[in-house]
Design an enzyme around this catalytic site. Sequence first.
Site, short mmCIF file in Angstrom:
data_model
loop_
_atom_site.label_atom_id
_atom_site.label_comp_id
_atom_site.label_asym_id
_atom_site.label_seq_id
_atom_site.Cartn_x
_atom_site.Cartn_y
_atom_site.Cartn_z
N CYS A 128 -18.33 -42.34 -51.97
CA CYS A 128 -18.45 -42.62 -50.53
C CYS A 128 -17.09 -42.90 -49.89
O CYS A 128 -16.98 -42.91 -48.67
CB CYS A 128 -19.37 -43.81 -50.31
SG CYS A 128 -20.98 -43.63 -51.07
N ASN A 146 -27.44 -44.18 -45.82
CA ASN A 146 -26.11 -44.01 -46.41
C ASN A 146 -25.88 -42.52 -46.66
O ASN A 146 -26.48 -41.94 -47.56
CB ASN A 146 -26.05 -44.81 -47.72
CG ASN A 146 -24.72 -44.70 -48.43
OD1 ASN A 146 -23.89 -43.87 -48.07
ND2 ASN A 146 -24.53 -45.51 -49.45
N HIS A 197 -17.91 -47.88 -43.88
CA HIS A 197 -18.89 -47.03 -44.56
C HIS A 197 -20.28 -47.61 -44.32
O HIS A 197 -20.50 -48.81 -44.45
CB HIS A 197 -18.56 -46.98 -46.06
CG HIS A 197 -19.62 -46.35 -46.89
ND1 HIS A 197 -20.25 -45.19 -46.53
CD2 HIS A 197 -20.17 -46.73 -48.08
CE1 HIS A 197 -21.14 -44.87 -47.45
NE2 HIS A 197 -21.12 -45.79 -48.40
O1 UT7 Z 1 -22.26 -46.21 -50.95
C1 UT7 Z 1 -22.31 -46.86 -52.17
C2 UT7 Z 1 -23.70 -46.69 -52.70
N1 UT7 Z 1 -24.40 -47.87 -53.07
C3 UT7 Z 1 -24.73 -48.89 -52.28
O2 UT7 Z 1 -24.30 -48.99 -51.17
C4 UT7 Z 1 -25.66 -49.93 -52.84
C5 UT7 Z 1 -25.22 -51.33 -52.59
N2 UT7 Z 1 -26.32 -52.24 -52.92
C6 UT7 Z 1 -27.27 -52.55 -52.04
O3 UT7 Z 1 -27.26 -52.10 -50.91
C7 UT7 Z 1 -28.34 -53.54 -52.47
O4 UT7 Z 1 -27.98 -54.05 -53.74
C8 UT7 Z 1 -29.74 -52.90 -52.55
C9 UT7 Z 1 -30.25 -52.65 -51.13
C10 UT7 Z 1 -29.72 -51.64 -53.35
C11 UT7 Z 1 -30.71 -53.89 -53.20
O5 UT7 Z 1 -30.68 -55.15 -52.55
P1 UT7 Z 1 -30.52 -56.47 -53.43
O6 UT7 Z 1 -30.59 -57.60 -52.49
O7 UT7 Z 1 -29.26 -56.34 -54.22
O8 UT7 Z 1 -31.81 -56.46 -54.34
P2 UT7 Z 1 -31.95 -56.39 -55.92
O9 UT7 Z 1 -31.35 -55.14 -56.49
O10 UT7 Z 1 -31.47 -57.68 -56.47
O11 UT7 Z 1 -33.52 -56.26 -56.09
C12 UT7 Z 1 -34.38 -57.23 -55.56
C13 UT7 Z 1 -35.81 -56.81 -55.82
C14 UT7 Z 1 -36.09 -56.26 -57.22
O12 UT7 Z 1 -37.34 -56.76 -57.62
P3 UT7 Z 1 -37.44 -57.95 -58.70
O13 UT7 Z 1 -36.80 -57.40 -59.93
O14 UT7 Z 1 -36.71 -59.10 -58.08
O15 UT7 Z 1 -38.92 -58.16 -58.79
C15 UT7 Z 1 -36.23 -54.77 -57.00
O16 UT7 Z 1 -37.08 -54.16 -57.93
O17 UT7 Z 1 -36.20 -55.78 -54.91
C16 UT7 Z 1 -36.85 -54.72 -55.64
N3 UT7 Z 1 -36.64 -53.47 -54.97
C17 UT7 Z 1 -37.46 -53.00 -54.01
N4 UT7 Z 1 -38.59 -53.49 -53.46
C18 UT7 Z 1 -39.16 -52.78 -52.49
C19 UT7 Z 1 -35.63 -52.59 -55.13
N5 UT7 Z 1 -35.80 -51.55 -54.29
C20 UT7 Z 1 -36.90 -51.78 -53.58
C21 UT7 Z 1 -37.58 -51.08 -52.58
N6 UT7 Z 1 -38.69 -51.61 -52.05
N7 UT7 Z 1 -37.13 -49.89 -52.10
#
Ligand code: UT7
Length: 338
Positions: free
Chosen positions: A117, A287, A257
Amino acid sequence: MMENNIAVGIIGMGSCLPEKIVTNRDLEKTVNTSDEWIVERTGIKERRIADDATATSDIATIAATRALKDAGIPASEIDLIIVATATPDMMFPSTSCIIQKNIQAVNAAAFDLAAGCSGFVYGLVTGSQFIQSGLYKKVLVIGAETLSKILDWQDRNTCVLFGDGAGAALLGQVPAGCGLLGAHLGADGSGGDLLKLPGGGSRLPASTATVNERKHFVHMSGNEVFKFAIKIMGEAALKALEAAGLGSQDVDYLIPHQANLRIIHSAAKRLKIPLDKVMINVDKYGNTSAASIPIALEEAVDHGIIKNGDNVVLVGFGAGLTWAACVIKWCKGEKLIG
Ligand code: UT7
């Protein structure tokens, strides 16, 4: 301050977004997610998705054509095309060569650049060097992606985050004091496993097993990438500002970004830049990886938010891991004196 005699800036811009809109509610029907979760955790409401027949070079070609029209420059004047993408049409030939053919930039060299990115800013800084050195006069830099083609649409951790799009910027000489004032590029390969597409390369060539194991899709440790992004966005922007001899108080507009609204807010806070000076369109497009910064920049310019004389900071992070920031004194459209 960058020491050189030739000031290089953006003299034309164009973008292309596929027409098809996929909302969070649409995704609720196919994966175990919710509009509430996506909006709260990312700020994304909808994204554009290319149809089956459309590849990265198709939308990139449209963006490139628009950038040339905006600059009033024929394709034959382009000396070099740099395409930043993680979703090339194929392993080779490069997507930049495909675009070179499409727009008939018969005098242009062409190569692709892989910096995730951060790729557009990497490309902008790279392209500028060719002009500053005197080797070339016009360089076309494109950030273009069809991430939808490499997403696992069964994986809620990734499929809700990304969208397709392309943005192009034509670089050329601008009046002294304008254009690229400072830049900072960086990488930390030790974080490479956090965001990758493992299959299809020389490490893990395509096979029935790699397909069955879903190795040809994006794999991401979202939360680890999130923590990295929170740290690096502010740091990278400050280093680019320092290279320009400026501080965050001098920033008129920030183009981050567009990965996640929480990451954008955190970067703005770290830089002490109020949100009314920050471009945000992640809600509409998700994104779009290497395309997100040029798309956001063009939108800000089109809406009259960025005006000539403004100090604009572009900053991104991505797979690699990589990061990139630059400071541009916006002077597009001003006649070159002398
Ligand atoms: O351009 C570079 C590319 N990458 C990025 O920009 C990604 C950067 N990261 C992020 O934006 C965030 O980390 C995410 C949006 C991907 C995730 O947010 P988070 O606050 O870091 O959540 P997490 O990964 O800690 O997950 C929290 C929970 C998990 O459930 P459990 O294990 O706590 O029960 C996930 O399974 O949210 C769950 N989860 C979802 N729930 C509903 C993950 N994706 C989803 C979803 N819908 N789409």
